[in-house]
Write a protein that holds these residues in place. Structure first.
Motif, PDB file in Angstrom:
ATOM      1  N   HIS A   1      27.003  10.709   6.951  1.00 38.05           N
ATOM      2  CA  HIS A   1      25.315  10.780   6.409  1.00 38.05           C
ATOM      3  C   HIS A   1      24.627  11.846   6.974  1.00 38.05           C
TER       4      HIS A   1
ATOM      5  N   HIS B   1      22.443  15.085   5.482  1.00 37.99           N
ATOM      6  CA  HIS B   1      20.932  15.519   5.946  1.00 37.99           C
ATOM      7  C   HIS B   1      20.969  17.005   6.463  1.00 37.99           C
TER       8      HIS B   1
ATOM      9  N   GLY C   1      15.092   7.871   9.335  1.00 39.07           N
ATOM     10  CA  GLY C   1      14.565   6.391   9.735  1.00 39.07           C
ATOM     11  C   GLY C   1      15.429   5.968  10.768  1.00 39.07           C
TER      12      GLY C   1
ATOM     13  N   GLY D   1      11.016   8.234  12.471  1.00 40.56           N
ATOM     14  CA  GLY D   1      10.779   7.685  11.169  1.00 40.56           C
ATOM     15  C   GLY D   1      10.472   5.875  11.280  1.00 40.56           C
ATOM     16  N   GLU D   2      11.389   5.722  12.400  1.00 42.72           N
ATOM     17  CA  GLU D   2      10.960   4.070  12.985  1.00 42.72           C
ATOM     18  C   GLU D   2       9.489   3.848  13.445  1.00 42.72           C
TER      19      GLU D   2
ATOM     20  N   ASP E   1       7.426   3.729  10.500  1.00 41.39           N
ATOM     21  CA  ASP E   1       7.389   2.550   9.866  1.00 41.39           C
ATOM     22  C   ASP E   1       6.806   1.564  10.518  1.00 41.39           C
TER      23      ASP E   1
ATOM     24  N   GLY F   1       7.067   2.707   5.677  1.00 37.98           N
ATOM     25  CA  GLY F   1       5.752   2.864   6.326  1.00 37.98           C
ATOM     26  C   GLY F   1       5.254   4.527   6.304  1.00 37.98           C
ATOM     27  N   GLY F   2       6.368   5.404   6.462  1.00 38.04           N
ATOM     28  CA  GLY F   2       6.275   6.756   6.559  1.00 38.04           C
ATOM     29  C   GLY F   2       5.398   7.344   5.722  1.00 38.04           C
ATOM     30  N   PRO F   3       5.479   7.221   4.310  1.00 38.33           N
ATOM     31  CA  PRO F   3       4.618   7.962   3.408  1.00 38.33           C
ATOM     32  C   PRO F   3       3.250   7.200   3.262  1.00 38.33           C
TER      33      PRO F   3
ATOM     34  N   GLY G   1      16.031  15.191   6.898  1.00 39.37           N
ATOM     35  CA  GLY G   1      15.753  13.930   7.188  1.00 39.37           C
ATOM     36  C   GLY G   1      14.566  13.625   6.593  1.00 39.37           C
ATOM     37  N   GLY G   2      14.438  12.206   6.375  1.00 36.79           N
ATOM     38  CA  GLY G   2      12.993  11.765   5.457  1.00 36.79           C
ATOM     39  C   GLY G   2      11.689  11.934   6.115  1.00 36.79           C
TER      40      GLY G   2
ATOM     41  N   ALA H   1       9.757  15.325   5.230  1.00 39.58           N
ATOM     42  CA  ALA H   1       8.874  15.417   4.025  1.00 39.58           C
ATOM     43  C   ALA H   1       7.499  15.462   4.389  1.00 39.58           C
ATOM     44  N   ASN H   2       7.135  14.997   5.618  1.00 39.48           N
ATOM     45  CA  ASN H   2       5.833  14.986   6.139  1.00 39.48           C
ATOM     46  C   ASN H   2       4.965  16.144   6.392  1.00 39.48           C
TER      47      ASN H   2
ATOM     48  N   CYS I   1      14.564  15.299   0.797  1.00 44.50           N
ATOM     49  CA  CYS I   1      14.534  14.892   2.235  1.00 44.50           C
ATOM     50  C   CYS I   1      14.970  13.596   2.427  1.00 44.50           C
ATOM     51  N   THR I   2      14.807  12.614   1.628  1.00 41.60           N
ATOM     52  CA  THR I   2      15.166  11.442   1.820  1.00 41.60           C
ATOM     53  C   THR I   2      16.541  11.096   1.145  1.00 41.60           C
TER      54      THR I   2
HETATM   55  O1  KG4 Z   1      16.540  10.111   5.890  1.00 36.63           O
HETATM   56  P1  KG4 Z   1      15.852   8.895   5.246  1.00 36.63           P
HETATM   57  O2  KG4 Z   1      15.576   8.844   4.014  1.00 36.63           O
HETATM   58  O3  KG4 Z   1      16.790   7.671   5.772  1.00 36.63           O
HETATM   59  C1  KG4 Z   1      17.371   7.650   6.825  1.00 36.63           C
HETATM   60  O4  KG4 Z   1      18.762   7.960   6.800  1.00 36.63           O
HETATM   61  O5  KG4 Z   1      17.054   6.797   7.705  1.00 36.63           O
HETATM   62  O6  KG4 Z   1      14.521   8.696   5.950  1.00 36.63           O
HETATM   63  C2  KG4 Z   1      13.713   7.628   6.043  1.00 36.63           C
HETATM   64  C3  KG4 Z   1      12.500   7.720   6.782  1.00 36.63           C
HETATM   65  C4  KG4 Z   1      11.565   6.442   6.802  1.00 36.63           C
HETATM   66  O7  KG4 Z   1      11.439   5.994   8.186  1.00 36.63           O
HETATM   67  C5  KG4 Z   1      10.340   6.984   6.089  1.00 36.63           C
HETATM   68  O8  KG4 Z   1       9.349   6.275   6.539  1.00 36.63           O
HETATM   69  C6  KG4 Z   1      10.447   8.422   6.725  1.00 36.63           C
HETATM   70  O9  KG4 Z   1      11.657   8.829   6.480  1.00 36.63           O
HETATM   71  N1  KG4 Z   1       9.347   9.370   5.969  1.00 36.63           N
HETATM   72  C7  KG4 Z   1       8.238   9.623   6.139  1.00 36.63           C
HETATM   73  C8  KG4 Z   1       7.722  10.408   4.985  1.00 36.63           C
HETATM   74  N2  KG4 Z   1       8.731  10.313   3.980  1.00 36.63           N
HETATM   75  C9  KG4 Z   1       9.691   9.474   4.593  1.00 36.63           C
HETATM   76  N3  KG4 Z   1       7.677   9.742   7.294  1.00 36.63           N
HETATM   77  C10 KG4 Z   1       6.679  10.412   7.359  1.00 36.63           C
HETATM   78  N4  KG4 Z   1       5.925  11.282   6.508  1.00 36.63           N
HETATM   79  C11 KG4 Z   1       6.659  11.079   5.035  1.00 36.63           C
HETATM   80  N5  KG4 Z   1       5.992  11.901   4.162  1.00 36.63           N
END
Ligand code: KG4
Ligand code: ZN
Length: 357
Positions: free
Chosen positions: A126, A130, A152, A178-179, A182, A194-196, A283-284, A287-288, A314-315
């Motif tokens: 996985h 990414h 995350g 990400g944690e 969140d 929580g991130g977004p 990674g997610g 997207a920030n 990104c996610t």
């Molecule tokens: O890569 P991902 O989709 O899943 C994993 O493989 O973990 O990442 C998800 C993480 C979550 O913690 C989410 O809150 C964070 O990415 N995330 C963000 C944003 N979009 C997603 N964190 C900050 N700002 C964002 N815009």
């Protein structure tokens, strides 16, 4: 070195299935005569709404929902690409890391499909998905580069010299970025994920309003630590008590500023250490918006090129899994197998699939 196709082991049409957590993703990628494989179609179903009621991912519900979504999504991507199932050369799936039950759905479907079609399957990491997801963008990177992988579950800085050639430079010793987003969001009563939500609220706040720690910023290495930050946010929230509500946007902005500052400074340190002039963010958390703005500004100053996946990739998604499979096959890193005895790997460090750099 540009990404070039090796003529051995080429499998033109690859179906990718992602089911490691709370998104079901399916995509079709086609290898090209030269250069980067091409995304033909992809479809995604996010379970976020279903898990929102529980404030986080419920693994059993996630698995059951993947079962419901994966075949309709497969039909959708086949139709969008104007292909039929028998055109598929390889069925790729996320083998790990992730939730065991959720991974088993994708692996089971991939192996069943492979058996029925008489086509080989390939289990993908996985995080490698990414890591290689920026190759799906209109302006793909070239090797080598420094990668900041912020999801995350993971926060890692890597030196990437080619497909499967990953050297860990530093990683988090506790929570992932990400944690941290969140968990801080949860403390502030914001929704899941929580991130977004935190990033959105932060737009109305002041990033310098609260003094929060920048853990390991001056540690002299490229490791991260975010657990202390979460505790500091909790302490602030408790101290504010009834005053939290009107100051929430400021606390969100300050939290985001602390996480982003650490990610940016450590990325720059990794570029210095390796002498590289290219950074890939995946990674997610990639997207920030603030992270992108600050990385762009800092890298422009240093004449470093930064590459990101398209925002919607990104996610988690199936496109990155199909892409990673296509790139591994083209690079001769891995062969698809007709041994349909699937085994998932809920815990699986990326180093385990890396050749020495
Ligand atoms: O890569 P991902 O989709 O899943 C994993 O493989 O973990 O990442 C998800 C993480 C979550 O913690 C989410 O809150 C964070 O990415 N995330 C963000 C944003 N979009 C997603 N964190 C900050 N700002 C964002 N815009
Ligand atoms: Zn992910």
């Amino acid at each position: 070195m540009a990404y070039t196709r090796r003529m051995t082991d080429v499998a033109p049409l690859i179906l990718g299935i992602e089911s490691s957590c709370d998104e079901t993703g399916v995509a079709l990628v086609e290898s090209q005569a030269s250069g980067v494989p091409k995304l033909l179609s992809h479809a995604l179903y996010s379970q976020i709404e279903m898990h929102q009621a529980y404030g986080g991912v419920v693994p059993e519900l996630a698995s059951r929902d993947h079962i419901r979504r994966v075949l309709p999504l497969t039909k959708q991507v086949m139709a969008e690409a104007g292909k039929s199932l028998k055109d598929i050369d390889v069925v790729a799936y996320t083998r790990g890391p992730g939730l065991a039950g959720a991974l088993l759905v994708g692996a089971g479907v991939a192996c069943a499909m492979g058996t029925a079609l008489g086509k080989p399957v390939l289990g993908v990491h996985h995080l490698e998905g990414h890591l290689l997801s920026p190759f799906l963008s209109v302006d793909p990177p070239e090797f080598p580069f420094v990668a900041l992988l912020v999801s995350g579950g993971h926060t890692q800085l890597m030196r990437v010299d080619g497909v499967g050639r990953y050297e860990m430079l530093g990683e988090t010793i506790d929570d992932a970025a990400g944690e941290a987003f969140d968990k801080s969001a949860k403390l502030m009563g914001l929704g899941y994920p929580g991130g977004p939500a935190l990033a959105k609220l932060a737009e109305q706040g002041e990033g310098t309003a609260f003094k929060l720690p920048r853990p390991l910023l001056h540690s002299g290495n490229l490791d991260f630590s975010f657990a202390g930050l979460k505790t500091a946010v909790l302490t602030q929230a408790q101290r504010l008590g009834d005053e939290l509500e009107p100051r929430k946007a400021d606390l969100a902005a300050s939290t985001q500023a602390a996480i982003v500052e650490v990610l940016v400074k450590k990325s720059l340190a990794a570029l210095d250490q390796t002498g590289m002039k290219r950074l890939v963010v995946a990674g997610g958390v990639g997207a920030n918006k603030l992270l992108r703005e600050q990385l762009n500004a800092a890298c422009m100053k240093r004449k470093v090129r930064v590459h990101y996946p398209e925002l919607h990739l990104c996610t988690d998604n199936g496109a990155m899994i199909a892409m990673a499979a296509a790139m591994r096959l083209q690079a001769g890193q891995q062969e698809a197998t007709r041994a349909y005895t699937f085994e998932v790997k809920p815990r699986w460090p990326l180093d385990a699939i890396s050749q020495s750099v």
